[in-house]
Scaffold this active site. Structure first.
Site, PDB file in Angstrom:
ATOM      1  N   SER A 114       0.876  -1.167   0.000  1.00  0.00           N
ATOM      2  CA  SER A 114       0.000   0.000   0.000  1.00  0.00           C
ATOM      3  C   SER A 114       0.910   1.214   0.000  1.00  0.00           C
ATOM      4  O   SER A 114       1.776   1.350   0.879  1.00  0.00           O
ATOM      5  CB  SER A 114      -0.893  -0.010   1.242  1.00  0.00           C
ATOM      6  OG  SER A 114      -1.845   1.020   1.128  1.00  0.00           O
ATOM      7  N   GLU A 115       0.743   2.119  -0.970  1.00  0.00           N
ATOM      8  CA  GLU A 115       1.775   3.138  -1.201  1.00  0.00           C
ATOM      9  C   GLU A 115       1.882   4.168  -0.082  1.00  0.00           C
ATOM     10  O   GLU A 115       2.830   4.941  -0.049  1.00  0.00           O
ATOM     11  CB  GLU A 115       1.598   3.806  -2.566  1.00  0.00           C
ATOM     12  CG  GLU A 115       0.300   4.546  -2.786  1.00  0.00           C
ATOM     13  CD  GLU A 115      -0.730   3.687  -3.507  1.00  0.00           C
ATOM     14  OE1 GLU A 115      -0.674   2.442  -3.361  1.00  0.00           O
ATOM     15  OE2 GLU A 115      -1.591   4.259  -4.186  1.00  0.00           O
ATOM     16  N   ASN A 116       0.935   4.190   0.839  1.00  0.00           N
ATOM     17  CA  ASN A 116       1.083   5.093   1.981  1.00  0.00           C
ATOM     18  C   ASN A 116       2.029   4.528   3.045  1.00  0.00           C
ATOM     19  O   ASN A 116       2.239   5.150   4.074  1.00  0.00           O
ATOM     20  CB  ASN A 116      -0.283   5.416   2.601  1.00  0.00           C
ATOM     21  CG  ASN A 116      -1.010   4.188   3.061  1.00  0.00           C
ATOM     22  OD1 ASN A 116      -1.036   3.168   2.381  1.00  0.00           O
ATOM     23  ND2 ASN A 116      -1.599   4.252   4.232  1.00  0.00           N
TER      24      ASN A 116
END
Lengths: 220, 232
Positions: free
Chosen positions: A45-47
């Site tokens: 998840s890119e966060n």
């Protein structure tokens, strides 16, 4: 014709043992439900999370633990957290094996448009431009036509681009298409769909593979 | 050890002025500097340029600064959850610079570590590349992106000590880490401020050298934007 969930099931067949996978919002999110049980995969998840697990059960939600869609999630054993610059370093540095994302339009040369419709309110590209510019392998999951029945597989994108010449494969409700120098090469066709129907729904250059086969949906 | 502790948010924000550029850590409402935002609303300084991945929601986060019309320009990657933002953007009151999320993070990180600009493939061939230098590396075109220049960064962390050493929790690390040290003055608010020597040096995520001011935050609301649950 495939349902959205069946599109996700077909894309899940692209995932290999040991893959790190980034799933976008929409149909791509459904892919996580169809990963074969006998392979090991880590979702990114890119966060700032690798090893993302399912939504938490009631009472286990944590405001500090969310996915890129701002939804509460959980971690799996072996998960790790990191900052946004490191996260996009994983993407730009091609450490993530597969990216699945939705699109408004894909062109026969691999261009993609999925962030902006002129005249409509623009919400932003988020991480989409970073993902398409750098990911090792990008599969687009989308319906073949839009709500007005217009083809989303085009000769050229008419909407503002997210990235150029970056898409390798498109899975729609009608079939599986590889992007080649000759345009969209249909390698698989959805059950109950005719080649003529695919031709009617495709504006971009369409080639039919000599080894064309029917999409098999396996329920894991 | 150099002491970075200040007593409260009022001391921590000394020197903020109208027209300045601020960075705000957080992703959505996760890990946002709630105390600093509240104090900026209270101070009523305007014409601000704000760098933040998102712009909050209508009644929380940077949405509060938008509502009070203190923001002149917003630099963000995604601004979807805020009706007041939309209104100000469409009416032209608010200048918006949409930036790809990875480039936004790297423009902060570059500022923090003394890199004035960098080449990235992100955005090549799109409207983001307009007016930017293009150069090919290893057969692939890249565009030149500049590091940000900001007056203050506002960072939210989980734990910190009085020397400014900082630890984040879970996905609240996000933009807080690359922004912490990227501005002239970097202000950290923490849920738990501990004395020097209380934190294990092995666990520090941002060393105190990147921090000018650290304070014990209060009354964290930490709202959840999208509560999603599994059946047990």
């Amino acid at each position: 014709m495939l349902t959205k969930d069946q599109i996700a099931q077909r894309i899940a067949q692209e995932i290999e043992d040991g893959f790190y996978v980034n799933l976008g919002i929409g149909i791509p999110t459904l892919v996580a439900n169809h990963v074969p049980k006998d392979i090991s995969v880590a979702f990114h998840s890119e966060n700032g999370l690798l090893g993302m697990g399912p939504f938490p059960t009631k009472g286990h939600e944590d405001a500090d633990l969310i996915n890129a869609g701002k939804q509460t999630v959980s971690t799996l054993p072996g998960a790790s957290f990191f900052d946004s610059a490191t996260s996009f370093g994983m993407i730009r540095g091609q450490h993530i094996d597969l990216t699945v994302l939705g699109a408004m339009q894909v062109a026969e040369n691999g261009d993609i448009a999925n962030w902006k419709i002129p005249g409509k309110l623009v919400k932003g590209m988020g991480g989409a431009m970073d993902l398409v510019a750098s990911a090792k392998r990008i599969v687009v999951a989308m319906m073949h036509t839009n709500r007005n029945g217009e083809s989303k597989l085009l000769d050229r994108c008419s909407l503002p681009l997210t990235g150029v010449r970056c898409i390798q494969k498109v899975v729609t409700n009608l079939g599986v298409f590889k992007i080649t120098k000759e345009g969209f090469l249909m390698t698989e066709i959805a059950p109950g769909v005719t080649i003529e129907e695919v031709k009617q729904a495709t504006v971009g250059k369409l080639e039919i593979s000599s080894k064309l086969k029917e999409i098999t949906i396996i329920n894991y | 050890m150099v002491i970075k502790k200040v007593n409260n948010v009022i001391e921590a924000l000394q020197g903020v002025k109208p027209g300045m550029t601020f960075m705000f850590g957080g992703f959505g409402l996760c890990g946002i500097p709630e105390n600093a935002i509240e104090e900026l609303v209270h101070l009523r300084i305007s014409d601000l340029t704000c760098i933040s991945n998102n712009a909050g929601v209508d009644d929380f986060g940077l949405g509060l600064l938008l509502k009070s019309r203190q923001i002149k320009k917003m630099i963000a990657s995604y601004v979807g959850e805020n009706a007041e933002f939309e209104r100000q953007m469409l009416s032209g009151e608010l200048n918006v610079e949409l930036t790809p999320q990875g480039s936004l993070a790297e423009k902060c990180r570059a500022a923090k570590v003394g890199i004035p600009a960098f080449f990235t493939p992100t955005g090549y061939g799109t409207e983001i590349a307009e007016g930017k230098e293009v150069r090919e590396f290893n057969g692939k075109p890249h565009i030149l992106e500049n590091a940000y220049q900001a007056d203050f960064s506002f960072i939210k962390a989980w734990k910190g000590d009085e020397a400014g050493n900082v630890i984040f929790k879970a996905t609240a690390r996000n933009f807080n880490l690359p922004m912490c040290g990227a501005a002239k003055i970097n202000v950290v608010e923490v849920e738990e401020l501990v004395p020097i020597g209380s934190l294990d040096p092995n666990q520090i995520q941002v060393p105190g050298v990147f921090v000018q001011r650290i304070f014990q935050g209060t009354s964290y609301k930490k709202p959840i934007e999208q509560l999603t649950l599994s059946e047990s």
